[in-house]
Design a protein around this motif. Structure first.
Motif, short mmCIF file in Angstrom:
data_model
loop_
_atom_site.label_atom_id
_atom_site.label_comp_id
_atom_site.label_asym_id
_atom_site.label_seq_id
_atom_site.Cartn_x
_atom_site.Cartn_y
_atom_site.Cartn_z
N THR A 1 0.84 -1.19 0.00
CA THR A 1 0.00 0.00 0.00
C THR A 1 0.88 1.24 0.00
O THR A 1 1.83 1.33 0.79
CB THR A 1 -0.91 0.02 1.24
OG1 THR A 1 -1.71 -1.16 1.27
CG2 THR A 1 -1.82 1.23 1.22
N LEU A 2 0.57 2.20 -0.88
CA LEU A 2 1.27 3.48 -0.94
C LEU A 2 0.31 4.59 -0.57
O LEU A 2 -0.85 4.57 -0.99
CB LEU A 2 1.82 3.73 -2.34
CG LEU A 2 2.83 2.70 -2.90
CD1 LEU A 2 3.20 3.07 -4.32
CD2 LEU A 2 4.07 2.61 -2.02
N GLU A 3 0.80 5.57 0.19
CA GLU A 3 -0.05 6.69 0.60
C GLU A 3 0.76 7.98 0.56
O GLU A 3 1.83 8.08 1.17
CB GLU A 3 -0.58 6.45 2.02
CG GLU A 3 -1.49 7.56 2.52
CD GLU A 3 -1.97 7.30 3.93
OE1 GLU A 3 -2.70 8.17 4.46
OE2 GLU A 3 -1.61 6.26 4.51
N LEU A 4 0.27 8.95 -0.18
CA LEU A 4 0.93 10.26 -0.23
C LEU A 4 0.74 10.98 1.09
O LEU A 4 -0.36 11.03 1.63
CB LEU A 4 0.36 11.11 -1.37
CG LEU A 4 0.83 10.74 -2.79
CD1 LEU A 4 0.06 11.55 -3.83
CD2 LEU A 4 2.32 10.95 -2.94
N VAL A 5 1.85 11.52 1.61
CA VAL A 5 1.83 12.23 2.88
C VAL A 5 1.90 13.73 2.62
O VAL A 5 2.38 14.17 1.57
CB VAL A 5 3.00 11.77 3.78
CG1 VAL A 5 2.93 12.41 5.17
CG2 VAL A 5 2.98 10.25 3.92
N ALA A 6 1.42 14.52 3.57
CA ALA A 6 1.33 15.96 3.40
C ALA A 6 2.67 16.60 3.04
O ALA A 6 2.74 17.59 2.31
CB ALA A 6 0.76 16.61 4.66
N ASP A 7 3.79 16.04 3.58
CA ASP A 7 5.09 16.65 3.29
C ASP A 7 5.65 16.25 1.93
O ASP A 7 6.80 16.56 1.61
CB ASP A 7 6.08 16.30 4.40
CG ASP A 7 6.36 14.80 4.49
OD1 ASP A 7 5.81 14.03 3.68
OD2 ASP A 7 7.12 14.40 5.39
N GLY A 8 4.85 15.52 1.15
CA GLY A 8 5.29 15.13 -0.19
C GLY A 8 5.97 13.79 -0.24
O GLY A 8 6.34 13.31 -1.33
N SER A 9 6.14 13.13 0.89
CA SER A 9 6.75 11.80 0.90
C SER A 9 5.70 10.74 0.62
O SER A 9 4.49 11.03 0.53
CB SER A 9 7.42 11.53 2.25
OG SER A 9 6.47 11.56 3.30
N LEU A 10 6.17 9.51 0.48
CA LEU A 10 5.29 8.39 0.14
C LEU A 10 5.41 7.32 1.21
O LEU A 10 6.48 6.76 1.44
CB LEU A 10 5.69 7.82 -1.23
CG LEU A 10 4.72 6.86 -1.91
CD1 LEU A 10 3.41 7.57 -2.26
CD2 LEU A 10 5.35 6.31 -3.19
N GLY A 11 4.29 7.07 1.92
CA GLY A 11 4.29 6.00 2.91
C GLY A 11 4.23 4.65 2.24
O GLY A 11 3.46 4.43 1.31
N PHE A 12 5.04 3.70 2.69
CA PHE A 12 5.17 2.37 2.08
C PHE A 12 4.82 1.33 3.13
O PHE A 12 5.41 1.31 4.22
CB PHE A 12 6.60 2.19 1.59
CG PHE A 12 6.88 0.90 0.85
CD1 PHE A 12 7.01 0.89 -0.53
CD2 PHE A 12 7.05 -0.29 1.54
CE1 PHE A 12 7.30 -0.29 -1.21
CE2 PHE A 12 7.32 -1.47 0.88
CZ PHE A 12 7.45 -1.47 -0.51
N ARG A 13 3.86 0.46 2.84
CA ARG A 13 3.48 -0.60 3.78
C ARG A 13 3.22 -1.88 3.02
O ARG A 13 2.34 -1.96 2.18
CB ARG A 13 2.24 -0.21 4.58
CG ARG A 13 1.88 -1.25 5.66
CD ARG A 13 0.72 -0.83 6.54
NE ARG A 13 -0.56 -1.01 5.87
CZ ARG A 13 -1.31 -0.03 5.41
NH1 ARG A 13 -0.91 1.23 5.50
NH2 ARG A 13 -2.49 -0.27 4.83
N MET A 14 4.01 -2.93 3.31
CA MET A 14 3.85 -4.23 2.67
C MET A 14 3.25 -5.20 3.68
O MET A 14 3.74 -5.32 4.80
CB MET A 14 5.20 -4.76 2.18
CG MET A 14 5.13 -6.09 1.43
SD MET A 14 6.77 -6.69 0.95
CE MET A 14 7.25 -5.44 -0.24
N SER A 15 2.19 -5.88 3.32
CA SER A 15 1.51 -6.79 4.25
C SER A 15 1.15 -8.07 3.53
O SER A 15 1.25 -8.19 2.32
CB SER A 15 0.24 -6.13 4.81
OG SER A 15 -0.66 -5.81 3.75
N GLY A 16 0.73 -9.06 4.34
CA GLY A 16 0.28 -10.33 3.76
C GLY A 16 1.35 -11.37 3.66
O GLY A 16 1.18 -12.36 2.94
N ILE A 17 2.50 -11.22 4.37
CA ILE A 17 3.55 -12.22 4.30
C ILE A 17 3.68 -13.02 5.59
O ILE A 17 4.53 -13.88 5.71
CB ILE A 17 4.92 -11.59 3.96
CG1 ILE A 17 5.31 -10.56 5.01
CG2 ILE A 17 4.91 -10.98 2.58
CD1 ILE A 17 6.70 -9.98 4.81
#
Length: 496
Positions: free
Chosen positions: A468-484
């Motif tokens: 899952t990718l999510e744009l953050v207010a400061d312009g960065s990109l949150g990265f979360r890998m799940s299901g392993i």
């Protein structure tokens, strides 16, 4: 489980003292009812053996293992059932197990470690050729008998376990329970669908050899998940780089031996335990040409007469359903193939690939597992323009291992390939891999994608994880890998 005291009589044996206890039961030193001999008497825990079918299977399997007569395998004398308590008597060995020696003195000399490896290899290969798989090779199951004057210590393998009997009768692997020693378990032992063969014992013997050389197991951890992560994903460690081994002058020649034995793809491992021992002998001879290790002899059914008595702290044996294949010794150590390591669809309950996950209220089905990719709102199925571009940063898992990431995204729709993801381990040999990004869903709070291994995947593992990718207010990109199954892998990426 019944606890015995000194002087108590059980199944005709006169108990002398308790020798130790383990997960399957307790072991006592006991005097034989009729012979002037001390035996090791093991009582199995009733919590494991309360079922009549299990008891019958145990007695049958013990009969099979009692036929194994080899100088490097502890002898099984008798077995029985006393007031619903299963017991087994075995040869008593006066000495310590290798785990006790390691705790007391640390890493062994290379010469002693190679000799122990070679002797255990003889016993294991003999068992494999007789259709018996050990499944739990580790220092605690290698007994080192005190030698007579001017002779080498005896090396005997014990505790073939009853794990296979229990799994077959109780379906333990189907309920997510593993009966393995995690620091030494082969990767395929975490897959309930895998048909284990002698190469699982080869791997465990390699882990044990690493421990003998360095004073610690190859992969660090305190939980099953941490050890599993090491066996499945972490690059194979080099014993010569362990501080204690480096200070002792361990030759880098043993690095290739360990790399050979601990290959995550079992097709890359030595075909037999003797082949592994031969590789270790060559490594030792390359740095100690004056005192080479004698060549190993094929396993035989020699008599044990004339040998010193030996200590025992083990459980009964286990017989595999089919015979192990005959194996031969290679003439050289091949470099492990850098082929893709694909872990089969289900590893274990704790590491199962999730067939479908819910992200931002959208049910996303894993294409790898035969499902389909869908989005809640068909009109919102295009990668938003803010995500396009090149992103870089680091991600880490719950165990603390970190990876450098380079993610490139371009325009595309759900179900299409929209970029590439490169990951490089920040430890060990800096192995990296590359995968293609398949867009799975788009929502108001983020996007999800599925990785697909590329042709240059290196040592990637196909896990079926959803990111899952999510744009953050400061312009960065949150990265979360799940299901392993090992917890989420998270981090922050920044636009390049």
């Amino acid at each position: 489980m019944q606890e015995l005291t000194s002087g108590q009589v059980f199944a005709g044996y006169i108990v002398q003292r308790r020798l130790g206890a383990g997960g399957m039961g307790s072991v006592y030193l006991a005097r034989h009812p009729r012979l002037p001999r001390l035996d090791a008497l093991k009582l199995l825990d009733r919590s494991w053996t309360g079922d009549d079918d299990i008891r019958a299977r145990f007695l049958c399997e013990a009969d099979h293992v009692a036929r194994l007569q080899h100088p490097n395998i502890v002898t099984v004398y008798d077995r029985g059932r006393e007031d619903d308590q299963l017991w087994i008597s075995m040869e008593y060995i006066d000495g310590d197990d290798a785990a006790t020696v390691l705790r007391a003195h640390g890493a062994l000399s290379a010469g002693r470690a190679v000799r122990i490896l070679s002797e255990v290899a003889k016993g294991l290969d003999f068992a494999h050729e007789s259709g018996v798989l050990h499944r739990d090779v580790k220092p605690a199951n290698i007994l080192l008998g005190r030698p007579p004057r001017d002779q080498d210590e005896s090396v005997v393998l014990t505790d073939f376990g009853i794990a296979k009997v229990l799994e077959d009768t109780q379906g333990l692997t189907r309920t997510g329970i593993l009966l393995v020693s995690f620091p030494y378990a082969a990767p395929e032992q975490f897959d309930p669908e895998a048909d284990l063969d002698a190469r699982a014992d080869v791997y465990s013997l390699g882990c044990t050899f690493y421990h003998l050389l360095t004073g610690s197991p190859p992969y660090a951890g305190t939980t099953p998940q941490q050890f599993m992560h090491g066996h499945l994903y972490v690059p194979i460690p080099r014993p010569s780089r362990v501080p204690a081994a480096r200070e002792a002058g361990l030759s880098p020649a043993f690095d290739e031996v360990i790399e050979y034995a601990l290959a995550k793809d079992r097709g890359d491992r030595p075909p037999s335990c003797r082949a592994l021992a031969a590789a270790a002998q060559r490594a030792l001879a390359s740095v100690s040409p004056i005192q080479p290790v004698p060549a190993m002899q094929p396993p035989t059914q020699r008599s044990r007469s004339g040998q010193s008595s030996r200590a025992f702290t083990a459980a009964p044996h286990e017989v595999i359903s089919q015979r192990a294949q005959a194996i031969s010794t290679p003439v050289h150590i091949p470099r492990p193939r850098r082929s893709m390591l694909v872990i089969l669809s289900a590893i274990i309950a704790a590491c199962a690939v999730v067939a479908g996950v819910t992200v931002a209220g959208i049910k996303v089905f894993d294409v790898v597992n035969g499902g389909e990719t869908t989005a809640a709102d068909p009109s919102a199925d295009v990668l938003p323009g803010g995500y396009a571009g090149t992103w870089a940063g680091s991600i880490s898992d719950p165990v603390g291992l970190s990876f450098d990431v380079l993610l490139t995204l371009r325009a595309g729709r759900v179900g299409e390939e929209v970029g590439t993801l490169s990951q490089t381990a920040k430890f060990g040999s800096k192995d990296g891999c590359e995968s293609r990004v398949l867009l799975k869903s788009v929502s108001s709070t983020g996007v999800t994608f599925q990785e697909r291994l590329s042709g240059n995947a290196g040592k990637c593992v196909e896990t079926g994880a959803t990111t899952t990718l999510e744009l953050v207010a400061d312009g960065s990109l949150g990265f979360r890998m799940s299901g392993i199954g090992l917890g989420e892998i998270t981090g922050t990426l920044h636009r390049q």
